[in-house]
Design a protein around this motif. Structure first.
Motif, mmCIF file in Angstrom:
data_model
loop_
_atom_site.group_PDB
_atom_site.id
_atom_site.type_symbol
_atom_site.label_atom_id
_atom_site.label_comp_id
_atom_site.label_asym_id
_atom_site.label_seq_id
_atom_site.Cartn_x
_atom_site.Cartn_y
_atom_site.Cartn_z
ATOM 1 N N TYR A 6 0.963 -1.281 0.030
ATOM 2 C CA TYR A 6 0.168 0.272 0.208
ATOM 3 C C TYR A 6 0.963 1.334 0.059
ATOM 4 C CZ TYR A 6 -3.752 -3.299 1.321
ATOM 5 O OH TYR A 6 -4.400 -4.252 1.437
ATOM 6 N N THR A 7 1.715 1.280 -0.358
ATOM 7 C CA THR A 7 3.539 2.296 -0.516
ATOM 8 C C THR A 7 2.763 3.477 -1.633
ATOM 9 O OG1 THR A 7 4.702 0.816 0.563
ATOM 10 C CG2 THR A 7 5.151 3.191 -0.246
ATOM 11 N N HIS A 8 2.646 3.897 -1.100
ATOM 12 C CA HIS A 8 2.376 5.710 -2.019
ATOM 13 C C HIS A 8 2.925 6.901 -2.206
ATOM 14 C CE1 HIS A 8 -1.607 2.963 -2.077
ATOM 15 N NE2 HIS A 8 -1.380 2.926 -2.918
ATOM 16 N N GLU A 9 2.976 7.374 -3.721
ATOM 17 C CA GLU A 9 3.999 8.670 -3.269
ATOM 18 C C GLU A 9 2.817 9.588 -3.772
ATOM 19 O OE1 GLU A 9 7.934 8.344 -3.954
ATOM 20 O OE2 GLU A 9 7.733 9.424 -6.207
ATOM 21 N N ILE A 10 2.672 10.891 -2.564
ATOM 22 C CA ILE A 10 2.211 12.311 -3.564
ATOM 23 C C ILE A 10 2.963 13.432 -3.262
ATOM 24 C CG2 ILE A 10 0.142 13.387 -2.611
ATOM 25 C CD1 ILE A 10 -0.060 11.028 -0.414
ATOM 26 N N GLU A 11 2.255 13.673 -4.517
ATOM 27 C CA GLU A 11 3.292 14.612 -4.974
ATOM 28 C C GLU A 11 3.166 16.001 -5.768
ATOM 29 O OE1 GLU A 11 5.629 13.787 -9.198
ATOM 30 O OE2 GLU A 11 7.413 12.270 -7.741
ATOM 31 N N TYR A 12 3.080 17.045 -4.916
ATOM 32 C CA TYR A 12 2.332 18.326 -4.851
ATOM 33 C C TYR A 12 3.097 19.401 -5.155
ATOM 34 C CZ TYR A 12 0.458 16.142 -0.705
ATOM 35 O OH TYR A 12 -0.293 15.152 -0.211
ATOM 36 N N ARG A 13 2.486 19.752 -6.398
ATOM 37 C CA ARG A 13 2.639 21.038 -7.396
ATOM 38 C C ARG A 13 2.191 22.094 -7.027
ATOM 39 N NH1 ARG A 13 4.993 16.380 -9.703
ATOM 40 N NH2 ARG A 13 7.061 16.650 -10.021
ATOM 41 N N ARG A 14 2.926 23.364 -7.415
ATOM 42 C CA ARG A 14 1.841 24.738 -7.325
ATOM 43 C C ARG A 14 1.675 24.823 -8.260
ATOM 44 N NH1 ARG A 14 0.821 28.558 -3.400
ATOM 45 N NH2 ARG A 14 1.925 27.011 -1.601
ATOM 46 N N GLU A 15 0.344 25.328 -8.946
ATOM 47 C CA GLU A 15 0.339 25.923 -10.305
ATOM 48 C C GLU A 15 0.182 27.388 -9.989
ATOM 49 O OE1 GLU A 15 -2.485 24.419 -13.472
ATOM 50 O OE2 GLU A 15 -3.296 25.885 -12.160
ATOM 51 N N LEU A 16 1.332 27.986 -10.820
ATOM 52 C CA LEU A 16 1.825 29.714 -10.980
ATOM 53 C C LEU A 16 1.252 30.174 -11.645
ATOM 54 C CD1 LEU A 16 5.600 29.252 -10.376
ATOM 55 C CD2 LEU A 16 3.508 29.640 -8.166
ATOM 56 N N SER A 17 1.023 29.403 -13.299
ATOM 57 C CA SER A 17 0.164 29.770 -14.191
ATOM 58 C C SER A 17 -0.394 28.708 -15.100
ATOM 59 C CB SER A 17 1.368 30.725 -14.834
ATOM 60 O OG SER A 17 2.189 30.616 -15.312
ATOM 61 N N LYS A 18 -0.616 29.110 -15.987
ATOM 62 C CA LYS A 18 -1.579 27.826 -16.736
ATOM 63 C C LYS A 18 0.193 26.767 -17.004
ATOM 64 C CE LYS A 18 -5.034 26.444 -20.382
ATOM 65 N NZ LYS A 18 -5.873 26.802 -21.002
ATOM 66 N N GLY A 19 0.205 26.222 -17.049
ATOM 67 C CA GLY A 19 1.540 25.059 -18.001
ATOM 68 C C GLY A 19 2.314 25.265 -16.532
ATOM 69 N N HIS A 20 2.206 25.940 -15.351
ATOM 70 C CA HIS A 20 3.766 26.656 -15.045
ATOM 71 C C HIS A 20 3.708 25.896 -13.625
ATOM 72 C CE1 HIS A 20 7.078 29.330 -13.626
ATOM 73 N NE2 HIS A 20 7.135 28.117 -13.043
ATOM 74 N N ARG A 21 3.784 24.943 -13.136
ATOM 75 C CA ARG A 21 4.018 24.271 -12.287
ATOM 76 C C ARG A 21 5.136 24.393 -11.199
ATOM 77 N NH1 ARG A 21 0.159 20.213 -14.838
ATOM 78 N NH2 ARG A 21 -1.544 21.168 -15.530
ATOM 79 N N VAL A 22 5.487 23.984 -9.987
ATOM 80 C CA VAL A 22 6.595 24.018 -9.405
ATOM 81 C C VAL A 22 6.525 22.855 -8.301
ATOM 82 C CG1 VAL A 22 8.196 25.010 -7.642
ATOM 83 C CG2 VAL A 22 7.387 26.150 -9.451
#
Length: 97
Positions: A6-22
């Motif tokens: 049940y190991t899962h990895e969750i990634e969080y990316r902030r959306e700064l503008s359309k198509g630009h994520r950090v």
């Protein structure tokens, strides 16, 4: 060795503008919530609801700033990681008072 994984990895990316994520955070969890059996007609709704609940909990604990996040969940398998779901959500920290 257990056959259950049940190991899962969750990634969080902030959306700064359309198509630009950090990329801001990655969380590894041992959680079977994404693996619960659901009827086909409600599986997607369950995955969205569960992912959002987990993300809200994590972002609150991290003290993340408000914004729009792309939250992506992968199941970790011995030979690869498998995409479970990706959601876009608006995050707004709430006062605990």
């Amino acid at each position: 060795m257990s056959a259950w994984n049940y190991t899962h990895e969750i990634e969080y990316r902030r959306e700064l503008s359309k198509g630009h994520r950090v990329h801001e955070f990655t969380e590894t969890v041992e959680d079977q919530g994404w693996c619960f059996s659901q009827p086909p007609e409600s599986k997607q709704a369950w995955l969205i609801t569960y992912t959002r609940a987990c993300a809200e909990d994590y972002l609150a604990r991290r003290g993340a700033k408000a914004g729009t996040f792309i939250v992506t969940v992968y199941q970790q398998r011995p030979d690869r990681r498998v995409l479970v779901i990706a959601i876009r959500m608006k995050w707004s920290p709430r006062s605990l008072a």
